[in-house]
Design a protein around this motif. Structure first.
Motif, mmCIF file in Angstrom:
data_model
loop_
_atom_site.group_PDB
_atom_site.id
_atom_site.type_symbol
_atom_site.label_atom_id
_atom_site.label_comp_id
_atom_site.label_asym_id
_atom_site.label_seq_id
_atom_site.Cartn_x
_atom_site.Cartn_y
_atom_site.Cartn_z
ATOM 1 N N ARG A 62 0.825 -1.217 0.000
ATOM 2 C CA ARG A 62 0.000 0.000 0.000
ATOM 3 C C ARG A 62 0.859 1.268 0.000
ATOM 4 O O ARG A 62 0.488 2.284 -0.583
ATOM 5 N N LEU A 63 2.005 1.206 0.664
ATOM 6 C CA LEU A 63 2.893 2.367 0.736
ATOM 7 C C LEU A 63 3.841 2.462 -0.459
ATOM 8 O O LEU A 63 4.480 3.493 -0.662
ATOM 9 N N GLY A 64 3.964 1.378 -1.194
ATOM 10 C CA GLY A 64 4.856 1.385 -2.353
ATOM 11 C C GLY A 64 6.313 1.188 -2.006
ATOM 12 O O GLY A 64 7.196 1.495 -2.817
ATOM 13 N N LEU A 88 15.556 7.399 14.909
ATOM 14 C CA LEU A 88 15.189 8.657 14.279
ATOM 15 C C LEU A 88 13.676 8.663 14.017
ATOM 16 O O LEU A 88 13.148 7.708 13.439
ATOM 17 N N PRO A 89 12.960 9.696 14.418
ATOM 18 C CA PRO A 89 11.495 9.726 14.251
ATOM 19 C C PRO A 89 11.093 10.167 12.844
ATOM 20 O O PRO A 89 10.487 11.230 12.649
ATOM 21 N N ASP A 90 11.408 9.340 11.863
ATOM 22 C CA ASP A 90 11.167 9.709 10.472
ATOM 23 C C ASP A 90 10.191 8.767 9.767
ATOM 24 O O ASP A 90 9.983 8.878 8.556
ATOM 25 N N GLY A 91 9.603 7.825 10.531
ATOM 26 C CA GLY A 91 8.630 6.912 9.938
ATOM 27 C C GLY A 91 9.225 5.669 9.322
ATOM 28 O O GLY A 91 8.493 4.856 8.750
ATOM 29 N N TYR A 92 10.541 5.477 9.458
ATOM 30 C CA TYR A 92 11.186 4.316 8.841
ATOM 31 C C TYR A 92 11.544 3.222 9.846
ATOM 32 O O TYR A 92 12.008 2.156 9.451
ATOM 33 N N PRO A 266 6.602 12.961 12.438
ATOM 34 C CA PRO A 266 5.645 13.931 11.899
ATOM 35 C C PRO A 266 4.224 13.383 11.807
ATOM 36 O O PRO A 266 4.010 12.212 11.460
ATOM 37 N N ALA A 267 3.268 14.246 12.120
ATOM 38 C CA ALA A 267 1.862 13.840 12.178
ATOM 39 C C ALA A 267 1.381 13.251 10.863
ATOM 40 O O ALA A 267 0.616 12.271 10.852
ATOM 41 N N GLN A 268 1.811 13.832 9.743
ATOM 42 C CA GLN A 268 1.334 13.335 8.458
ATOM 43 C C GLN A 268 1.829 11.922 8.176
ATOM 44 O O GLN A 268 1.139 11.128 7.525
ATOM 45 N N ILE A 269 3.027 11.598 8.679
ATOM 46 C CA ILE A 269 3.545 10.237 8.512
ATOM 47 C C ILE A 269 2.776 9.269 9.387
ATOM 48 O O ILE A 269 2.405 8.165 8.960
ATOM 49 N N LEU A 270 2.513 9.661 10.629
ATOM 50 C CA LEU A 270 1.719 8.814 11.531
ATOM 51 C C LEU A 270 0.343 8.545 10.949
ATOM 52 O O LEU A 270 -0.149 7.406 10.997
ATOM 53 N N LEU A 271 -0.285 9.564 10.399
ATOM 54 C CA LEU A 271 -1.616 9.392 9.821
ATOM 55 C C LEU A 271 -1.579 8.475 8.606
ATOM 56 O O LEU A 271 -2.489 7.665 8.403
ATOM 57 N N LEU A 273 0.639 6.030 8.065
ATOM 58 C CA LEU A 273 0.859 4.678 8.570
ATOM 59 C C LEU A 273 -0.417 4.113 9.184
ATOM 60 O O LEU A 273 -0.755 2.941 8.977
ATOM 61 N N GLU A 274 -1.111 4.945 9.940
ATOM 62 C CA GLU A 274 -2.375 4.494 10.541
ATOM 63 C C GLU A 274 -3.389 4.122 9.463
ATOM 64 O O GLU A 274 -4.021 3.064 9.532
#
Length: 328
Positions: A62-64, A88-92, A266-271, A273-274
């Motif tokens: 879904r994320l590619g 690192l809080p970068d979504g990875y 970042p909030a947009q990354i959390l959203l 992923l959710e």
């Protein structure tokens, strides 16, 4: 900006004209632009590992981007949880873990290398797994009533997969609340615990359905109850503990799998992923696979996960205090 991200961005600016600079400035590219790692606080081969790998494949599609599962078992989830808390809080780098690592350990240890609510943030609950209470087949016990009667006369040896585990805590709570002499017996995992139960060396155990099923099918152990609020489709004739009079919240505990990220992501990354994780959880194939493992899908997102955490907090605190367990 989070200090770890600030440092990464500063480094990226310095490297923009250097070979490989595209990797350094990857944080500025649309998310995600490279592989993601799911860090799981469990060993390969178990039900949670199977669920995590299936989830990683679907969410990655879904994320590619591919999602790699990295198993970091040990120390009641501390190793994996601390690794992600410091990442690192970068979504990875994303954590898949259990309540013991981010809740029970707050009461079991006087000091942790991380603060679950300061250093991590919720994405969603993934799944729950009903636990099965089993007895040795040679024990004259068929339900909770007869277990309590037997325990009142002879005491109980209650097996668990380690000090501070749910099996340990619920055994201590049963003994305290029912005024029964309960002796905890710890093992290095569910499988050796059930092997010893099947051999009649201990009286009772609580485990996941996935691990207990082969022992149940062979007749070497007998199921007398399940946690949670409803019966298992795989064991329709086995009533819940609540149906048999053990209706306190302490007996509802299920094998919960949580997804979390480093605080400051970042909030947009959390959203994102959710959103993609919840879509994967809603996939009928995923839900069917969970059911085969004796588990069920949850989802619900970050707000739901935090609300459930807050509800579990006093329950787990009571369980740990009653057990007297300390892991320092």
């Amino acid at each position: 900006m989070h200090p770890k991200l600030l440092g990464a961005c500063a480094f990226a600016l310095c490297m923009t004209s250097a070979p490989g600079a595209s990797d350094a400035v990857a944080a500025d590219a649309p998310y995600p632009n490279r592989p993601i790692t799911f860090v799981l606080s469990a060993a390969p081969g178990g039900a949670s590992d199977s669920v995590t790998r299936m989830l990683a494949k679907d969410v990655g599609t879904r994320l590619g981007q591919p999602i790699v599962v990295e198993n970091k078992p040990g120390a009641g989830g501390i190793i994996a949880t601390n690794a992600v808390a410091k990442a690192l809080p970068d979504g990875y780098t994303i954590l898949l873990t259990f309540p013991q690592a981010v809740l029970n350990n707050r009461f079991l240890y006087s000091k942790l290398p991380y603060d679950p609510l300061r250093d991590l943030t919720f994405i969603t609950e993934v799944s729950g797994g009903v636990m099965v209470m089993t007895v040795a087949s040679g024990l004259p016990v068929t339900n909770i009533r007869s277990l309590l009667a037997y325990g009142d006369k002879h005491g109980l040896t209650f097996a668990n997969w380690g000090p501070g585990s749910y099996a340990h805590l619920v055994g201590a709570y049963l003994g305290k609340s029912k005024k029964i002499d309960v002796t905890p017996v710890s093992y290095k995992g569910e499988a050796p615990m059930l092997q010893d139960l099947a051999g009649g060396n201990v009286n009772v155990a609580v485990s996941s359905l996935n691990t207990a099923l082969p022992f149940l099918q062979s007749g070497r152990v007998r199921a007398i109850g399940v946690t949670g609020t409803q019966r298992l489709s795989a064991l329709p004739d086995v009533p819940t503990l609540a149906e048999q009079g053990l209706s306190e919240r302490e007996y509802e505990m299920t094998g919960l799998v949580l997804m979390m990220a480093p605080a400051g992501t970042p909030a947009q990354i959390l959203l994102r992923l959710e959103k993609e994780t919840r879509a994967a959880i809603d996939n009928p194939k995923f839900r069917a696979r969970l059911q085969m493992l004796g588990m069920y899908a949850i989802g619900g997102g970050a707000a739901h996960a935090r609300k459930h955490y807050d509800e579990m907090y006093p329950v787990q605190q009571r369980l740990v205090e009653i057990s007297g367990a300390k892991l320092d």
